[in-house]
Design a protein around this motif. Structure first.
Motif, PDB file in Angstrom:
ATOM      1  N   UNK A 146       0.864  -1.170   0.000  1.00 56.25           N
ATOM      2  CA  UNK A 146       0.000   0.000   0.000  1.00 56.25           C
ATOM      3  C   UNK A 146       0.906   1.226   0.000  1.00 56.25           C
ATOM      4  N   UNK A 147       0.397   2.335  -0.484  1.00 55.55           N
ATOM      5  CA  UNK A 147       1.214   3.537  -0.528  1.00 55.55           C
ATOM      6  C   UNK A 147       0.360   4.779  -0.572  1.00 55.55           C
ATOM      7  N   UNK A 148       1.045   5.934  -0.449  1.00 55.29           N
ATOM      8  CA  UNK A 148       0.299   7.190  -0.366  1.00 55.29           C
ATOM      9  C   UNK A 148       1.097   8.331  -0.987  1.00 55.29           C
ATOM     10  N   UNK A 149       0.499   9.509  -0.963  1.00 59.15           N
ATOM     11  CA  UNK A 149       1.106  10.667  -1.609  1.00 59.15           C
ATOM     12  C   UNK A 149       2.388  11.115  -0.923  1.00 59.15           C
ATOM     13  N   UNK A 150       2.596  10.697   0.321  1.00 62.37           N
ATOM     14  CA  UNK A 150       3.826  11.010   1.045  1.00 62.37           C
ATOM     15  C   UNK A 150       4.027   9.964   2.135  1.00 62.37           C
ATOM     16  N   UNK A 151       5.249   9.869   2.652  1.00 64.68           N
ATOM     17  CA  UNK A 151       5.509   8.959   3.769  1.00 64.68           C
ATOM     18  C   UNK A 151       4.675   9.357   4.972  1.00 64.68           C
ATOM     19  N   UNK A 152       4.520  10.658   5.171  1.00 63.07           N
ATOM     20  CA  UNK A 152       3.708  11.144   6.283  1.00 63.07           C
ATOM     21  C   UNK A 152       2.265  10.638   6.175  1.00 63.07           C
ATOM     22  N   UNK A 153       1.688  10.748   4.993  1.00 64.79           N
ATOM     23  CA  UNK A 153       0.305  10.309   4.799  1.00 64.79           C
ATOM     24  C   UNK A 153       0.167   8.811   5.052  1.00 64.79           C
ATOM     25  N   UNK A 154       1.102   8.027   4.522  1.00 67.34           N
ATOM     26  CA  UNK A 154       1.057   6.571   4.716  1.00 67.34           C
ATOM     27  C   UNK A 154       1.216   6.213   6.186  1.00 67.34           C
ATOM     28  N   UNK A 155       2.208   6.816   6.839  1.00 67.50           N
ATOM     29  CA  UNK A 155       2.482   6.461   8.234  1.00 67.50           C
ATOM     30  C   UNK A 155       1.349   6.855   9.169  1.00 67.50           C
ATOM     31  N   UNK A 156       0.776   8.043   8.957  1.00 67.57           N
ATOM     32  CA  UNK A 156      -0.341   8.449   9.828  1.00 67.57           C
ATOM     33  C   UNK A 156      -1.545   7.539   9.599  1.00 67.57           C
ATOM     34  N   UNK A 157      -1.768   7.131   8.347  1.00 67.11           N
ATOM     35  CA  UNK A 157      -2.887   6.230   8.050  1.00 67.11           C
ATOM     36  C   UNK A 157      -2.683   4.888   8.740  1.00 67.11           C
TER      37      UNK A 157
END
Length: 218
Positions: A146-157
């Motif tokens: 899974x991935x996201x627009x930024x590491x911050x977004x992925x980690x907080x999710x």
């Protein structure tokens, strides 16, 4: 105080091929273009590993896309090819759990555990994860598929889902948890074959050991 007695049995929270439904969500070009928490090559490799593991172990799997024809593009080829002929459930909802066709399929399969992977973590995975947990399902999230627009977004999710009770894991962990015991000869070649193709350095090590001195797990 009574003495705890250990037994050679698996923990109750470990996955088996028969106890869960895998849902692969929105592995599509448009979402991949903006995914920066993981590079595209690693993401596709990990998604392929998960798809091949599920197909090989006959895990009931739901493949779902959003606005495939009008905006987001087709599912990654590696995933579609692991399930030849399987219909993609296309949605309008960002939260997969709010799509009636997906939920109908979840109920048809009837498993108490849901394993999720897809793009983006903060939208496509958080939505169904929190919704399924709220309805009493056990939820696992394959974090490196899974991935996201930024590491911050992925980690907080990921943190948000774990705080709610979801269990994080990795793609290689998923494959090896389904195998669990190298004495299970009927799936030995399947597991090591997938690892050799898309299992990264672990797969390279298996290839080397087999080629150089005929090594065999277990």
């Amino acid at each position: 105080m009574s003495k705890i007695q250990a037994t050679p049995t698996a923990g109750a929270t470990l996955l088996t091929p028969n106890d869960h439904t895998l849902v692969m969500i929105d592995f599509q070009s448009q979402m991949a273009f903006a995914t920066h928490s993981i590079d595209a090559v690693t993401l596709r490799n990990n998604a392929a590993l998960v798809a091949q593991a599920a197909a090989g172990f006959k895990v009931p799997t739901i493949l779902t896309t959003v606005a495939e024809k009008s905006f987001s593009g087709p599912m990654f080829r590696e995933i579609a090819e692991a399930f030849p002929g399987q219909k993609m459930l296309d949605r309008t909802s960002m939260n997969t759990w709010e799509d009636a066709a997906v939920i109908e399929r979840v109920n048809q399969i009837g498993k108490p555990r849901i394993v999720l992977a897809g793009l983006w973590t903060s939208v496509c995975i958080v939505g169904p994860a929190l919704s399924a947990l709220d309805q009493g399902f056990e939820v696992y999230v394959i974090a490196d598929a899974s991935g996201d627009v930024s590491a911050e977004a992925h980690n907080r999710a990921m943190e948000r889902m774990v705080q709610a009770g979801a269990r994080p894991m990795t793609s290689l962990q998923y494959l090896l948890e389904l195998q669990r015991d190298w004495a299970r000869g009927e799936t030995y070649e399947l597991t090591t074959g997938i690892a050799k193709k898309v299992g990264g350095a672990y797969g390279i090590g298996i290839d080397y050991a087999k080629s150089m001195f005929g090594a065999h797990e277990g």
